[in-house]
Motif scaffolding. Structure first.
Motif, mmCIF file in Angstrom:
data_model
loop_
_atom_site.group_PDB
_atom_site.id
_atom_site.type_symbol
_atom_site.label_atom_id
_atom_site.label_comp_id
_atom_site.label_asym_id
_atom_site.label_seq_id
_atom_site.Cartn_x
_atom_site.Cartn_y
_atom_site.Cartn_z
ATOM 1 N N SER A 195 0.819 -1.223 0.000
ATOM 2 C CA SER A 195 0.000 0.000 0.000
ATOM 3 C C SER A 195 0.848 1.267 0.000
ATOM 4 N N LEU A 196 2.162 1.094 0.220
ATOM 5 C CA LEU A 196 3.040 2.256 0.218
ATOM 6 C C LEU A 196 3.165 2.794 -1.212
ATOM 7 N N PRO A 197 3.299 4.103 -1.351
ATOM 8 C CA PRO A 197 3.394 4.682 -2.702
ATOM 9 C C PRO A 197 4.721 4.340 -3.378
ATOM 10 N N LEU A 198 4.658 4.158 -4.656
ATOM 11 C CA LEU A 198 5.831 3.973 -5.512
ATOM 12 C C LEU A 198 6.643 2.705 -5.220
ATOM 13 N N VAL A 199 6.004 1.673 -4.662
ATOM 14 C CA VAL A 199 6.734 0.415 -4.444
ATOM 15 C C VAL A 199 6.226 -0.637 -5.419
ATOM 16 N N LYS A 200 7.111 -1.562 -5.756
ATOM 17 C CA LYS A 200 6.724 -2.667 -6.616
ATOM 18 C C LYS A 200 6.034 -3.718 -5.761
ATOM 19 N N LYS A 201 4.850 -4.128 -6.149
ATOM 20 C CA LYS A 201 4.064 -5.082 -5.366
ATOM 21 C C LYS A 201 4.773 -6.438 -5.302
ATOM 22 N N VAL A 202 4.688 -7.098 -4.136
ATOM 23 C CA VAL A 202 5.322 -8.404 -3.952
ATOM 24 C C VAL A 202 4.301 -9.408 -3.436
ATOM 25 N N ASN A 203 4.548 -10.672 -3.696
ATOM 26 C CA ASN A 203 3.689 -11.746 -3.199
ATOM 27 C C ASN A 203 4.518 -13.034 -3.107
ATOM 28 N N PRO A 204 5.465 -13.069 -2.176
ATOM 29 C CA PRO A 204 6.412 -14.191 -2.097
ATOM 30 C C PRO A 204 5.767 -15.469 -1.550
ATOM 31 N N ASP A 205 6.344 -16.614 -1.943
ATOM 32 C CA ASP A 205 5.920 -17.901 -1.403
ATOM 33 C C ASP A 205 6.792 -18.193 -0.184
ATOM 34 N N LEU A 206 6.341 -17.745 0.972
ATOM 35 C CA LEU A 206 7.153 -17.876 2.175
ATOM 36 C C LEU A 206 7.237 -19.313 2.672
ATOM 37 N N THR A 207 6.246 -20.133 2.371
ATOM 38 C CA THR A 207 6.290 -21.529 2.800
ATOM 39 C C THR A 207 7.435 -22.256 2.092
ATOM 40 N N ASP A 208 7.533 -22.072 0.799
ATOM 41 C CA ASP A 208 8.618 -22.701 0.032
ATOM 42 C C ASP A 208 9.970 -22.168 0.479
ATOM 43 N N TYR A 209 10.067 -20.872 0.644
ATOM 44 C CA TYR A 209 11.328 -20.251 1.055
ATOM 45 C C TYR A 209 11.780 -20.781 2.411
ATOM 46 N N THR A 210 10.872 -20.817 3.380
ATOM 47 C CA THR A 210 11.221 -21.256 4.728
ATOM 48 C C THR A 210 11.558 -22.743 4.746
ATOM 49 N N THR A 211 10.855 -23.523 3.935
ATOM 50 C CA THR A 211 11.159 -24.954 3.837
ATOM 51 C C THR A 211 12.591 -25.170 3.380
ATOM 52 N N ASN A 212 12.989 -24.482 2.327
ATOM 53 C CA ASN A 212 14.346 -24.642 1.811
ATOM 54 C C ASN A 212 15.398 -24.145 2.796
ATOM 55 N N LYS A 213 15.101 -23.065 3.497
ATOM 56 C CA LYS A 213 16.044 -22.550 4.485
ATOM 57 C C LYS A 213 16.163 -23.485 5.687
ATOM 58 N N ALA A 214 15.066 -24.118 6.054
ATOM 59 C CA ALA A 214 15.106 -25.096 7.148
ATOM 60 C C ALA A 214 15.989 -26.278 6.767
ATOM 61 N N LEU A 215 15.867 -26.721 5.524
ATOM 62 C CA LEU A 215 16.708 -27.820 5.038
ATOM 63 C C LEU A 215 18.180 -27.424 5.055
ATOM 64 N N GLU A 216 18.476 -26.218 4.612
ATOM 65 C CA GLU A 216 19.858 -25.738 4.624
ATOM 66 C C GLU A 216 20.419 -25.761 6.046
#
Length: 251
Positions: A195-216
């Motif tokens: 909702s902040l002005p002039l930012v590029k909208k994001v929609n990350p897959d945090l489940t996938d990211y956290t899964t891979n980081k947990a494995l690491e």
């Protein structure tokens, strides 16, 4: 082969045999015997048997799993361990910076904590998968690991457990996000950022990211223990570990 074995039995009567010749005959006989004697019975050369090598490696891996991976399942096992602490993905780092600039540091901190809490939850599911991979280890696997580099055992586990661990971790992390309220927290964070002005909208897959980081994180901690056992004699806490890894020391 039969003739060479007979010759070995008669060697003590050959008092005139030269030392060099005698040694060579023994070596020849050993080579022939090892072609027919089961690999688990390396009797003539007195080396550690294959069964002991495999058992020693399995003990070492199980020790690493028990000692190091268990630490990750405790509260703050990830969050307060700088080696494995899960940081925000690059896409979300700008969100973190933006939130802190507008006075929402506490929300940003809470979001980061949630990622690590979910990883701690997921790792509790890993032990049976590791135990199964260790149980299935062949002698060839064990020998290659023993004589391999300082992370050979960790690499073996990565190859044989990453896929089933991901399958196990992913839904646990997803459920954990719900349980600890991370999904709601991150939904709020992302909405506020978008909702902040002039930012590029994001929609990350945090489940996938956290899964891979947990494995690491899991494999990083196993590697710590593997290196410890390989390089620190004091870490070899059983006679079998001392016997087997002494072979590695001589390579």
């Amino acid at each position: 082969m039969k003739n060479k074995l007979s010759l070995l039995l008669l060697l003590p009567t050959f008092g005139f045999a030269q030392g060099g010749l005698l040694d060579q005959i023994k070596k020849d006989v050993q080579k022939e015997v090892q072609k027919v004697v089961p690999a688990d019975l390396n009797i003539l050369n007195g080396t550690t048997g294959n069964v002991d090598i495999a058992a020693g490696l399995k003990e070492a891996l199980n020790k690493g799993i028990e000692k190091q991976v268990t630490k990750l399942t405790a509260t703050d096992g990830f969050y307060k361990n700088e080696m494995v602490k899960i940081l925000l993905p690059e896409e979300l780092q700008k969100i973190d910076e933006a939130l802190r600039k507008v006075g929402l540091s506490s929300l940003a901190n809470k979001g980061l904590l949630m990622l690590n809490r979910a990883a701690e939850d997921a790792v509790k599911e890993s032990t049976p998968i590791f135990v199964d991979a260790v149980r299935k280890m062949s002698f060839t696997d064990a020998k290659n690991i023993l004589m391999g580099n300082e992370s050979a055992a960790t690499s073996y586990l990565q190859t044989n457990t990453t896929s089933p661990l991901y399958t196990k971790f992913n839904p646990v992390i997803k459920n954990s996000f719900t349980k600890v309220g991370a999904d709601e927290v991150w939904s709020t964070i992302i909405k506020k950022y978008n909702s902040l002005p002039l930012v590029k909208k994001v929609n990350p897959d945090l489940t996938d990211y956290t899964t891979n980081k947990a494995l690491e994180g899991v494999f990083k901690m196993i590697a710590v223990e593997e290196k410890n056992i390989r390089t620190d004699i004091k870490a070899r806490t059983s006679p079998l570990l001392k016997q087997v890894f002494a072979m590695q020391d001589k390579k």
